[in-house]
Scaffold this motif. Structure first.
Motif, short mmCIF file in Angstrom:
data_model
loop_
_atom_site.label_atom_id
_atom_site.label_comp_id
_atom_site.label_asym_id
_atom_site.label_seq_id
_atom_site.Cartn_x
_atom_site.Cartn_y
_atom_site.Cartn_z
N GLY A 90 6.76 11.63 10.62
CA GLY A 90 7.03 10.36 11.30
C GLY A 90 6.13 9.24 10.85
O GLY A 90 5.80 8.34 11.63
N LEU A 91 5.71 9.27 9.55
CA LEU A 91 4.81 8.25 9.01
C LEU A 91 5.56 7.37 8.00
O LEU A 91 6.40 7.86 7.26
N PRO A 92 5.21 6.09 7.94
CA PRO A 92 5.82 5.23 6.92
C PRO A 92 5.19 5.47 5.56
O PRO A 92 4.05 5.92 5.45
N LEU A 93 5.96 5.18 4.50
CA LEU A 93 5.44 5.15 3.14
C LEU A 93 5.11 3.71 2.80
O LEU A 93 5.94 2.81 2.99
N VAL A 108 -2.18 4.39 9.07
CA VAL A 108 -0.90 3.74 9.36
C VAL A 108 0.23 4.27 8.50
O VAL A 108 1.39 3.88 8.69
N GLY A 109 -0.06 5.16 7.55
CA GLY A 109 1.01 5.69 6.71
C GLY A 109 0.47 6.39 5.49
O GLY A 109 -0.75 6.55 5.32
N LEU A 110 1.39 6.84 4.63
CA LEU A 110 1.05 7.49 3.37
C LEU A 110 1.38 6.57 2.21
O LEU A 110 2.33 5.79 2.27
N ALA A 147 -10.22 -0.06 11.19
CA ALA A 147 -9.44 -0.63 10.09
C ALA A 147 -8.18 0.19 9.85
O ALA A 147 -8.19 1.41 9.95
N ALA A 148 -7.08 -0.50 9.54
CA ALA A 148 -5.84 0.18 9.18
C ALA A 148 -5.99 0.76 7.77
O ALA A 148 -6.42 0.07 6.85
N VAL A 149 -5.65 2.04 7.62
CA VAL A 149 -5.79 2.68 6.32
C VAL A 149 -4.51 3.44 5.95
O VAL A 149 -3.76 3.91 6.82
N VAL A 150 -4.28 3.53 4.65
CA VAL A 150 -3.18 4.31 4.09
C VAL A 150 -3.78 5.53 3.41
O VAL A 150 -4.76 5.42 2.67
N LEU A 151 -3.21 6.69 3.65
CA LEU A 151 -3.71 7.93 3.06
C LEU A 151 -2.96 8.20 1.76
O LEU A 151 -1.73 8.29 1.74
#
Length: 252
Positions: free
Chosen positions: A101-104, A84-86, A51-55
């Motif tokens: 190099g992570l998306p918000l 996938v990002g923060l 699963a795609a997760v945001v931290l």
């Protein structure tokens, strides 16, 4: 006090409006995070495996350094999920994301008090993301738009999302199918897949199902996963609602 700290969960796992999970880190412990998420994946592999997760780091007293965040991201990957990002937070979070190099992800805008002001065990619902007023009228009570109707069944792999409104489904929701609404969800058929109401944080949203056999139900990010439906609920007409932070289900 020490015993309480030791039994604190490593994280909270909340579900977003389009199937992206938000992992809110409650303490910096990569091993505990991995163990906690592995447990979630084992409990519901169809939902959480890969699963795609945001931290979300907003609940930590101090923003971790780059190496620590990298370890947390690796813990998420090791558990079988894909970061996938923060979650959008402070300018420091933005700088961290840029360096790594992570998306918000603005949809998961941080709305939590710092750990110094809030007990570690306490959780708070995310603040709804601000959006322009819909150019539709007249507003109705509850949500600004009339309910969205879906006639017929929702097939496995299919997703129906009612933005800014309730969702009414007249058919069955198959295993692996997903229905989401910012308001309430009414299902006049069997629910074998997933239903998520209050997707933008509306804790007063409810889910009504004529034939309950769900994989998962969620309201404002609080969810329950079912490997086996309790005998008193299987195939029954039920309603789901939040009481505090506990998701309750009862026969109609």
């Amino acid at each position: 006090m020490n015993a309480k700290t030791e039994t604190t969960d490593a994280c909270d796992l909340r579900f977003g409006q389009v199937g992206i999970a938000c992992v809110r880190v409650r303490r910096v412990d990569a091993a505990a995070l991995c163990e906690e998420l592995e447990r979630r994946v084992r409990a519901a592999p169809q939902m959480f495996s890969r699963a795609a997760v945001v931290l979300d780091l907003s609940h930590l007293l101090q923003l971790p350094d780059d190496g620590t965040v990298d370890a947390l991201l690796e813990a998420v990957r090791s558990a079988g999920m894909l970061p996938v990002g923060l979650a959008y937070g402070t300018s420091e979070t933005e700088a961290l994301a840029s360096r790594m190099g992570l998306p918000l992800i603005a949809k998961f805008r941080a709305a939590y008090e710092p750990a110094a002001a809030t007990p570690a065990a306490e959780t708070r619902a995310p603040e709804p993301v601000a959006r322009p007023e819909p150019i539709l009228a007249p507003p109705e009570a509850g949500h600004p738009l009339g309910a969205q109707h879906h006639d017929g069944s929702v097939r496995s792999g299919q997703q129906i999302y009612a933005r800014d409104r309730d969702l009414i489904v007249t058919g069955a929701i198959a295993n692996g199918a997903e229905v989401i609404a910012d308001g309430n969800i009414h299902i006049y058929g069997g629910l074998r897949g997933r239903a998520m109401a209050g997707a933008q944080g509306d804790e007063k949203a409810r889910i009504y199902v004529s034939d309950f056999r769900a994989e998962l139900v969620a309201i404002a990010g609080q969810y329950r996963v079912f490997e086996q439906i309790p005998d008193d609920l299987e195939g029954r007409s039920v309603q789901c609602w939040l009481e505090g932070e506990k998701l309750l289900i009862a026969k109609l």
